[in-house]
Design an enzyme around this catalytic site. Structure first.
Site, short mmCIF file in Angstrom:
data_model
loop_
_atom_site.label_atom_id
_atom_site.label_comp_id
_atom_site.label_asym_id
_atom_site.label_seq_id
_atom_site.Cartn_x
_atom_site.Cartn_y
_atom_site.Cartn_z
N ALA A 1 27.00 -57.12 43.23
CA ALA A 1 26.16 -57.28 44.43
C ALA A 1 26.40 -56.21 45.52
O ALA A 1 25.44 -55.57 45.98
CB ALA A 1 26.36 -58.68 44.98
N ARG B 1 16.46 -55.98 41.08
CA ARG B 1 17.18 -57.15 40.59
C ARG B 1 17.05 -58.26 41.64
O ARG B 1 17.17 -57.99 42.84
CB ARG B 1 18.67 -56.82 40.33
CG ARG B 1 18.85 -55.84 39.17
CD ARG B 1 20.30 -55.75 38.73
NE ARG B 1 20.74 -56.95 38.03
CZ ARG B 1 22.01 -57.21 37.73
NH1 ARG B 1 22.95 -56.36 38.09
NH2 ARG B 1 22.33 -58.32 37.09
N GLN C 1 31.07 -57.86 31.12
CA GLN C 1 31.65 -57.11 32.25
C GLN C 1 33.14 -57.42 32.43
O GLN C 1 33.87 -56.62 32.99
CB GLN C 1 30.91 -57.45 33.56
CG GLN C 1 29.48 -56.96 33.61
CD GLN C 1 28.50 -58.05 33.21
OE1 GLN C 1 28.80 -58.85 32.32
NE2 GLN C 1 27.34 -58.07 33.82
N ASP D 1 27.04 -63.34 44.00
CA ASP D 1 25.86 -62.50 44.22
C ASP D 1 25.06 -62.97 45.41
O ASP D 1 24.36 -62.20 46.06
CB ASP D 1 24.97 -62.49 42.97
CG ASP D 1 25.64 -61.64 41.91
OD1 ASP D 1 26.53 -62.15 41.22
OD2 ASP D 1 25.31 -60.45 41.84
N ASN E 1 26.56 -66.89 41.03
CA ASN E 1 27.39 -65.82 40.47
C ASN E 1 27.08 -65.73 38.97
O ASN E 1 26.28 -66.50 38.43
CB ASN E 1 28.88 -66.10 40.72
CG ASN E 1 29.74 -64.90 40.38
OD1 ASN E 1 29.45 -63.78 40.79
ND2 ASN E 1 30.80 -65.09 39.62
O1 MRU Z 1 25.10 -58.70 36.53
P1 MRU Z 1 26.18 -58.07 37.37
O2 MRU Z 1 27.19 -57.31 36.60
O3 MRU Z 1 25.60 -57.30 38.53
O4 MRU Z 1 26.92 -59.34 37.99
C1 MRU Z 1 28.04 -59.16 38.82
C2 MRU Z 1 28.61 -60.43 39.32
O5 MRU Z 1 28.16 -61.51 38.97
C3 MRU Z 1 29.69 -60.35 40.34
O6 MRU Z 1 30.57 -61.43 40.23
C4 MRU Z 1 29.07 -60.37 41.75
O7 MRU Z 1 28.05 -59.44 41.85
C5 MRU Z 1 30.08 -60.10 42.79
S1 MRU Z 1 30.63 -58.44 42.77
C6 MRU Z 1 31.77 -58.22 43.99
#
Ligand code: MRU
Length: 366
Positions: free
Chosen positions: A55, A90, A208, A249, A259
């Site tokens: 995010a 997104r 991830q 997020d 999240n």
């Molecule tokens: O789909 P992504 O990789 O963008 O998702 C990321 C997450 O869900 C993280 O936990 C969130 O963005 C917080 S990042 C500090």
């Protein structure tokens, strides 16, 4: 954070006029490469295709996307077009809207001639604030880690066994400009000499946790173990996890947390086993316009992310392979919603706070 002795931010500029560069996260953990973003279209593509993700980093990249648009054409129409394109990348992380609203408000009040410099300035300030905020989250999280370790007794985190922390997805420095949110307390605690061990959930479908969080922690020398997402309940029920900390997020004004998908069942299992479940939530990830998390749009992504797995084979060749019967229908939800009742506390840059409307509003003056 440092990679082979060189300090990197996940997004940075170099030269004058500034060239905007990001780490290509689609290549990690197999290859570390940075790529230039030359146009707002490049920035939008990088967000959509998850060259950058997380995010806070999505917000920072969008801010630079606007700056790139202002450099090539500083008109009202160009500003509106850049914001339209970047907004559509997104849907779940509120940092995107926050960054674009901030840039738009600032730039609309300026003459076209003033806009490019002001937009680059805005993006640079946003990045510096992100780094400062995450470092502060790290400080508050470190105190939290210490209090959980003290409660566990037997020298946990020091002379005894390490403090066992579980995390999900990547809320690390790669997801922000630097430090990360959920990982900032890990880095601060490790640097302060605390003994830590991190359970890293792989985080299907895009992995991830396996590809990015394990890589980050490894680069920093923090002991960690990769587990499948489904193993969390087993570990929590056997007393193998002292606390859980994840990112967000979008957190509503009342403390509901969107999240990465899988966060909600993790929070349920943590509650069932009386393990504290914390969310690292920087101010820009809080959506003050809504209280009920069910209003948060949950991104649905290409089913191929579930039906296929990408990786590197024995010869170092990157491959994507199908893992389901041909033609299997799949639905790929990227996020889920954890209701505030399951959140022990939010760790913000302003301190640790209950996931409640009043407490959160008081802390942020909203
Ligand atoms: O789909 P992504 O990789 O963008 O998702 C990321 C997450 O869900 C993280 O936990 C969130 O963005 C917080 S990042 C500090």
């Amino acid at each position: 954070m440092n990679i082979a002795g060189t300090h990197y931010r996940a997004i940075f500029t170099r030269g004058d006029p500034p060239e905007v560069r990001v780490i290509d996260q689609t290549l990690l953990p197999h290859r570390f490469e940075t790529v230039a973003l030359a146009t707002p279209g490049d920035a939008a593509r990088a967000i959509r295709e998850m060259v950058v993700r997380g995010a806070p980093l999505i917000g920072a990249t969008a801010a630079y996307g606007v700056a790139l648009a202002m450099r090539s054409e500083p008109s009202d129409a160009s500003l509106a077009a850049a914001i339209r394109t970047l907004s559509a990348t997104r849907p779940t992380a509120v940092n995107l809207r926050w960054a674009l609203d901030g840039a738009a408000t600032l730039l609309r009040a300026l003459t076209p001639a003033e806009r490019a410099a002001a937009a680059f300035d805005f993006a640079a300030r946003l990045c510096d604030d992100d780094v400062r905020g995450n470092r502060a989250i790290g400080g508050h999280g470190l105190r939290l880690f210490r209090s959980v370790a003290a409660r566990a007794g037997d020298g946990v985190g020091g002379s005894g066994r390490p403090l066992n922390v579980m995390t999900h997805c990547n809320a690390g420095w790669l997801a922000t400009v630097d430090w990360g949110t959920a990982t900032a307390p890990m880095y601060r605690a490790h640097d302060a000499g605390m003994r830590l061990h991190i359970w890293v959930r792989e985080t299907r479908p895009r992995l991830q946790g396996a590809g990015l969080t394990a890589w980050e922690l490894g680069q920093h020398g923090i002991p960690h173990t990769l587990v499948s997402d489904g193993a969390a309940g087993h570990l929590l029920s056997r007393g193998r996890v002292d606390l859980v900390i994840v990112g967000t997020d979008r957190t509503t004004a009342a403390g509901d947390v969107a999240n990465k998908v899988g966060t909600y069942p993790l929070a349920l299992a943590a509650r069932d086993n009386d393990v504290p479940f914390h969310v690292a939530a920087p101010g820009p990830s809080i959506d003050w316009t809504i209280e009920d998390g069910r209003e948060i749009p949950i991104e649905e992504r290409d089913p191929d992310e579930i039906t296929r797995v990408r990786g590197v084979d024995e010869d170092g060749v990157e491959r994507s392979v199908r893992i389901v019967p041909e033609g299997t229908r799949a639905a790929n939800y990227a996020f889920d919603l954890t209701p505030r009742r399951l959140v022990t506390a939010l760790v913000t840059e302003r301190g640790v706070v209950a996931a409640e409307r009043e407490a959160l509003g008081r802390l942020f003056g909203r």
